[in-house]
Design a protein around this motif. Structure first.
Motif, PDB file in Angstrom:
ATOM      1  N   LEU A  14     -15.277 -11.484  24.978  1.00  0.00           N
ATOM      2  CA  LEU A  14     -15.761 -12.844  25.214  1.00  0.00           C
ATOM      3  C   LEU A  14     -16.134 -13.509  23.897  1.00  0.00           C
ATOM      4  N   ILE A  15     -16.787 -12.736  23.013  1.00  0.00           N
ATOM      5  CA  ILE A  15     -17.199 -13.228  21.703  1.00  0.00           C
ATOM      6  C   ILE A  15     -16.515 -12.397  20.627  1.00  0.00           C
ATOM      7  N   GLU A  16     -15.923 -13.058  19.648  1.00  0.00           N
ATOM      8  CA  GLU A  16     -15.284 -12.378  18.523  1.00  0.00           C
ATOM      9  C   GLU A  16     -15.810 -13.003  17.234  1.00  0.00           C
ATOM     10  N   VAL A  17     -16.555 -12.222  16.469  1.00  0.00           N
ATOM     11  CA  VAL A  17     -17.130 -12.683  15.207  1.00  0.00           C
ATOM     12  C   VAL A  17     -16.398 -11.979  14.074  1.00  0.00           C
ATOM     13  N   LYS A  18     -15.907 -12.750  13.125  1.00  0.00           N
ATOM     14  CA  LYS A  18     -15.126 -12.184  12.031  1.00  0.00           C
ATOM     15  C   LYS A  18     -15.608 -12.748  10.702  1.00  0.00           C
ATOM     16  N   ASP A  19     -16.052 -11.842   9.805  1.00  0.00           N
ATOM     17  CA  ASP A  19     -16.463 -12.187   8.440  1.00  0.00           C
ATOM     18  C   ASP A  19     -17.475 -13.325   8.423  1.00  0.00           C
ATOM     19  N   LEU A  20     -18.457 -13.270   9.310  1.00  0.00           N
ATOM     20  CA  LEU A  20     -19.465 -14.336   9.411  1.00  0.00           C
ATOM     21  C   LEU A  20     -20.435 -14.286   8.239  1.00  0.00           C
ATOM     22  N   LYS A  21     -20.598 -15.441   7.593  1.00  0.00           N
ATOM     23  CA  LYS A  21     -21.556 -15.559   6.489  1.00  0.00           C
ATOM     24  C   LYS A  21     -22.418 -16.796   6.708  1.00  0.00           C
ATOM     25  N   MET A  22     -23.713 -16.637   6.448  1.00  0.00           N
ATOM     26  CA  MET A  22     -24.641 -17.761   6.515  1.00  0.00           C
ATOM     27  C   MET A  22     -25.493 -17.729   5.259  1.00  0.00           C
ATOM     28  N   HIS A  23     -25.123 -18.556   4.292  1.00  0.00           N
ATOM     29  CA  HIS A  23     -25.817 -18.615   3.010  1.00  0.00           C
ATOM     30  C   HIS A  23     -26.588 -19.932   2.911  1.00  0.00           C
ATOM     31  N   GLY A  37     -29.820 -20.895  -6.764  1.00  0.00           N
ATOM     32  CA  GLY A  37     -29.559 -19.599  -6.140  1.00  0.00           C
ATOM     33  C   GLY A  37     -29.093 -19.765  -4.705  1.00  0.00           C
ATOM     34  N   THR A  38     -28.793 -18.642  -4.076  1.00  0.00           N
ATOM     35  CA  THR A  38     -28.321 -18.633  -2.691  1.00  0.00           C
ATOM     36  C   THR A  38     -28.956 -17.479  -1.933  1.00  0.00           C
ATOM     37  N   VAL A  39     -29.553 -17.783  -0.789  1.00  0.00           N
ATOM     38  CA  VAL A  39     -30.096 -16.751   0.089  1.00  0.00           C
ATOM     39  C   VAL A  39     -28.985 -16.315   1.037  1.00  0.00           C
ATOM     40  N   LYS A  40     -28.560 -15.067   0.910  1.00  0.00           N
ATOM     41  CA  LYS A  40     -27.470 -14.540   1.735  1.00  0.00           C
ATOM     42  C   LYS A  40     -28.065 -13.903   2.992  1.00  0.00           C
ATOM     43  N   ALA A  41     -28.443 -14.765   3.949  1.00  0.00           N
ATOM     44  CA  ALA A  41     -29.095 -14.294   5.169  1.00  0.00           C
ATOM     45  C   ALA A  41     -28.163 -13.444   6.021  1.00  0.00           C
ATOM     46  N   VAL A  42     -26.915 -13.866   6.148  1.00  0.00           N
ATOM     47  CA  VAL A  42     -25.876 -13.099   6.843  1.00  0.00           C
ATOM     48  C   VAL A  42     -24.690 -13.053   5.904  1.00  0.00           C
ATOM     49  N   ASP A  43     -24.177 -11.846   5.656  1.00  0.00           N
ATOM     50  CA  ASP A  43     -23.206 -11.708   4.573  1.00  0.00           C
ATOM     51  C   ASP A  43     -21.986 -10.884   4.983  1.00  0.00           C
ATOM     52  N   GLY A  44     -21.209 -11.420   5.921  1.00  0.00           N
ATOM     53  CA  GLY A  44     -19.946 -10.783   6.269  1.00  0.00           C
ATOM     54  C   GLY A  44     -20.005  -9.866   7.476  1.00  0.00           C
ATOM     55  N   LEU A  45     -20.360 -10.392   8.647  1.00  0.00           N
ATOM     56  CA  LEU A  45     -20.425  -9.583   9.867  1.00  0.00           C
ATOM     57  C   LEU A  45     -19.148  -9.747  10.680  1.00  0.00           C
ATOM     58  N   SER A  46     -18.675  -8.644  11.237  1.00  0.00           N
ATOM     59  CA  SER A  46     -17.515  -8.660  12.128  1.00  0.00           C
ATOM     60  C   SER A  46     -17.792  -7.745  13.309  1.00  0.00           C
ATOM     61  N   LEU A  75     -25.957 -23.442  15.945  1.00  0.00           N
ATOM     62  CA  LEU A  75     -27.202 -24.124  15.598  1.00  0.00           C
ATOM     63  C   LEU A  75     -27.327 -24.181  14.086  1.00  0.00           C
ATOM     64  N   TYR A  76     -26.803 -23.172  13.408  1.00  0.00           N
ATOM     65  CA  TYR A  76     -26.525 -23.216  11.981  1.00  0.00           C
ATOM     66  C   TYR A  76     -25.010 -23.219  11.827  1.00  0.00           C
ATOM     67  N   ARG A  77     -24.486 -24.103  10.996  1.00  0.00           N
ATOM     68  CA  ARG A  77     -23.055 -24.092  10.738  1.00  0.00           C
ATOM     69  C   ARG A  77     -22.752 -23.012   9.714  1.00  0.00           C
ATOM     70  N   PRO A  78     -21.989 -21.983  10.070  1.00  0.00           N
ATOM     71  CA  PRO A  78     -21.746 -20.866   9.159  1.00  0.00           C
ATOM     72  C   PRO A  78     -21.099 -21.308   7.851  1.00  0.00           C
ATOM     73  N   THR A  79     -21.446 -20.610   6.776  1.00  0.00           N
ATOM     74  CA  THR A  79     -20.845 -20.866   5.472  1.00  0.00           C
ATOM     75  C   THR A  79     -19.376 -20.457   5.468  1.00  0.00           C
ATOM     76  N   GLU A  80     -19.104 -19.297   6.066  1.00  0.00           N
ATOM     77  CA  GLU A  80     -17.729 -18.803   6.170  1.00  0.00           C
ATOM     78  C   GLU A  80     -17.597 -18.017   7.465  1.00  0.00           C
ATOM     79  N   GLY A  81     -16.351 -17.732   7.827  1.00  0.00           N
ATOM     80  CA  GLY A  81     -16.099 -16.853   8.962  1.00  0.00           C
ATOM     81  C   GLY A  81     -15.683 -17.588  10.224  1.00  0.00           C
ATOM     82  N   GLU A  82     -15.394 -16.809  11.247  1.00  0.00           N
ATOM     83  CA  GLU A  82     -14.966 -17.329  12.534  1.00  0.00           C
ATOM     84  C   GLU A  82     -15.888 -16.810  13.633  1.00  0.00           C
ATOM     85  N   VAL A  83     -16.139 -17.669  14.620  1.00  0.00           N
ATOM     86  CA  VAL A  83     -16.854 -17.274  15.833  1.00  0.00           C
ATOM     87  C   VAL A  83     -16.022 -17.777  16.998  1.00  0.00           C
ATOM     88  N   ARG A  84     -15.320 -16.868  17.655  1.00  0.00           N
ATOM     89  CA  ARG A  84     -14.438 -17.258  18.746  1.00  0.00           C
ATOM     90  C   ARG A  84     -15.086 -16.945  20.090  1.00  0.00           C
TER      91      ARG A  84
END
Length: 367
Positions: A14-23, A37-46, A75-84
């Motif tokens: 149902l949910i597919e998360v690929k290389d999700l980053k939230m900086h 600087g950059t706070v790497k709160a989420v750094d590449g989740l799949s 609610l946060y627009r991801p920096t990178e990655g896909e959320v299907r």
């Protein structure tokens, strides 16, 4: 062999998360701001979540659990990655398309006191998403509100009351009713029981399980309480400093944790038996959690890991499947028995059984 925890081939996902980053950018200055600087709160989740499944997400405060949930729901627009979601990439849609999609993906917030508008009645709080999405009109809205209150175990007559007139557990039930008002398929539960006492926790967990069975819901259950996560989750993912370090079925993670961080978390869970507690081997991590503003190179955990080697400082470990969907990101995962020997693993199995028994007792009392 390295296998990705992201599997887009299954029709059940149902949910597919690929290389999700939230900086998050860190800036300095008032008029002329510059990025320092950059706070790497989420750094590449799949990872993936199958329909009808509950994925538990655990880790220390500040590791990125809640940010992950908010990024999935946009609610946060991801920096990178896909959320299907059902094949649609939520990061690529805007406006009306995203608004329509939000009917199917909802969130239960952590704080039942801050997440409800104190100036609105319970009926208005639950009815607002129904009116926004035009799901009902006129008297049918009122009937739907009363139906939802009954569904979460509250008196429909409470619709005219305000949030301050309810206890913490009742407020969380109102939050659950609001999330269900738009008939979602996927719900992010962001530490929904952390602000409640133990008996109320059991009631809310019991309610979430009943609603899942009745409505066919899929959950991402975020928490730091391993006992609650073990009870409600089909699979459990462990996060550390923005990265996923282990992912497995709940029973496997508790009986045979592969990552040193997972082992340390399990060893810290108290057992309500003084004799067993005295015999347990507690794994005490040294040092503080590094800052996500400047995470260490290689494995983020190597600064606190008791079995780290030089390679851990230089190369980031891959997320490897060690069999039957048990993933871990650790260069020494196969040798981690040094940290958690057979006796400790047996204690972990006993712990899992005791946690389940304790939860069932509390649930029985609550019922």
């Amino acid at each position: 062999m390295t296998v990705s925890a992201y599997d887009s081939t299954s029709g059940e996902n149902l949910i597919e998360v690929k290389d999700l980053k939230m900086h998050f950018p860190v800036t300095r200055g008032i008029i002329f701001q510059r990025r320092v600087g950059t706070v790497k709160a989420v750094d590449g989740l799949s990872f993936t979540i199958k329909r009808g499944e509950t994925l538990g997400l655990v880790g220390e405060s500040g590791c990125g659990k809640s940010t992950t949930g908010r990024a999935i729901l946009q609610l946060y627009r991801p920096t990178e990655g896909e959320v299907r979601f059902q094949g649609t990439d939520l990061t690529a849609i805007r406006g009306d398309a995203l608004r329509k999609m939000r009917r199917k993906v909802q969130m239960i917030f952590q704080d039942p006191y801050a997440s409800l508008n104190p100036r609105m009645t319970v009926g208005d709080i639950i009815g607002e998403p129904i009116r926004v999405h035009k799901l009902r009109e006129g008297h049918a809205v009122r009937e739907r509100i009363e139906e939802l209150l009954g569904l979460v175990g509250l008196n429909p007559a409470f619709a005219s009351r305000y949030p301050h007139e309810f206890s913490g557990g009742q407020r969380q039930r109102i939050g659950i009713a609001r999330a269900l008002a738009v008939e979602p398929e996927f719900v992010v539960c962001d530490e929904p029981v952390s602000a409640l006492d133990v008996s109320i926790q059991a009631q809310v967990v019991n309610l979430l399980e009943e609603l899942q069975d009745k409505l066919g819901l899929t959950y991402l259950f975020i928490a730091h309480d391993l006992s609650v996560v073990k009870h409600i989750s089909d699979r459990v993912a462990v996060m550390y400093l923005g990265k996923m370090v282990e992912l497995a079925e709940g029973s496997k993670l508790y009986s045979m944790p592969l990552h040193p961080y997972s082992q340390a978390l399990l060893s810290a869970v108290p057992i309500p038996d003084p004799r067993v507690e005295q015999q347990r081997r507690r794994i005490i991590l040294q040092g503080d959690v590094p800052s996500p503003l400047n995470p260490p190179p290689g494995c983020h955990f190597h600064t606190r890991c008791p079995i780290a080697i030089q390679k851990c400082q230089e190369e980031e470990p891959p997320f490897v499947d060690y069999g039957d969907g048990h993933f871990a990101a650790c260069w020494r995962a196969r040798e981690s028995g040094e940290l958690m020997p057979a006796v400790a693993r047996q204690q972990a199995e006993e712990l899992a059984a005791r946690i389940h028994a304790d939860i069932m007792k509390v649930k029985g009392a609550a019922d």
